[in-house]
Scaffold this active site. Structure first.
Site, PDB file in Angstrom:
ATOM      1  N   ARG A   1       0.823  -1.216   0.000  1.00  0.00           N
ATOM      2  CA  ARG A   1       0.000   0.000   0.000  1.00  0.00           C
ATOM      3  C   ARG A   1       0.852   1.259   0.000  1.00  0.00           C
ATOM      4  O   ARG A   1       0.585   2.197  -0.754  1.00  0.00           O
ATOM      5  CB  ARG A   1      -0.970   0.003   1.172  1.00  0.00           C
TER       6      ARG A   1
ATOM      7  N   ASN B   1      -6.201  -2.784   1.801  1.00  0.00           N
ATOM      8  CA  ASN B   1      -6.167  -4.232   1.982  1.00  0.00           C
ATOM      9  C   ASN B   1      -7.595  -4.724   2.114  1.00  0.00           C
ATOM     10  O   ASN B   1      -8.418  -4.087   2.781  1.00  0.00           O
ATOM     11  CB  ASN B   1      -5.407  -4.612   3.255  1.00  0.00           C
TER      12      ASN B   1
END
Length: 93
Positions: free
Chosen positions: A21, A39
């Site tokens: 990320r 996520n």
């Protein structure tokens, strides 16, 4: 004028717990993209990428490799409408 494009992306493989990320956020901001990355509970990562078409395409290519510790096995991208209020590039969760 550059054409704008927005895509929703789903990535599968070893994409959680490998700095994916934060890497995605850095890459997207460097390309001038807006959107977010998160996520998912099933172990995948999803992202919304919005910006100049060339930058979005470049980001999609980069996502196929991901950061060094990742192993991307599947990338699904589909064009979507850009949300009205989309600023910056956020890590959602």
């Amino acid at each position: 004028m550059t054409d704008e494009k927005t895509v929703a992306v789903r990535l599968e493989g070893r994409v959680q717990g490998v700095w994916f990320r934060a890497w995605t956020q850095e890459e997207a901001l460097a390309r001038g993209l807006r959107g977010h990355v998160r996520n998912e509970t099933d172990g995948s990562v999803t992202a919304l990428l919005s910006g100049p078409e060339e930058a979005v395409q470049g980001m999609l290519e980069a996502l196929r490799d991901g950061p060094p510790a990742a192993r991307v096995e599947k990338v699904e991208a589909r064009e979507v409408e850009a949300p009205a209020e989309l600023h910056g590039f956020q890590i959602v969760r």
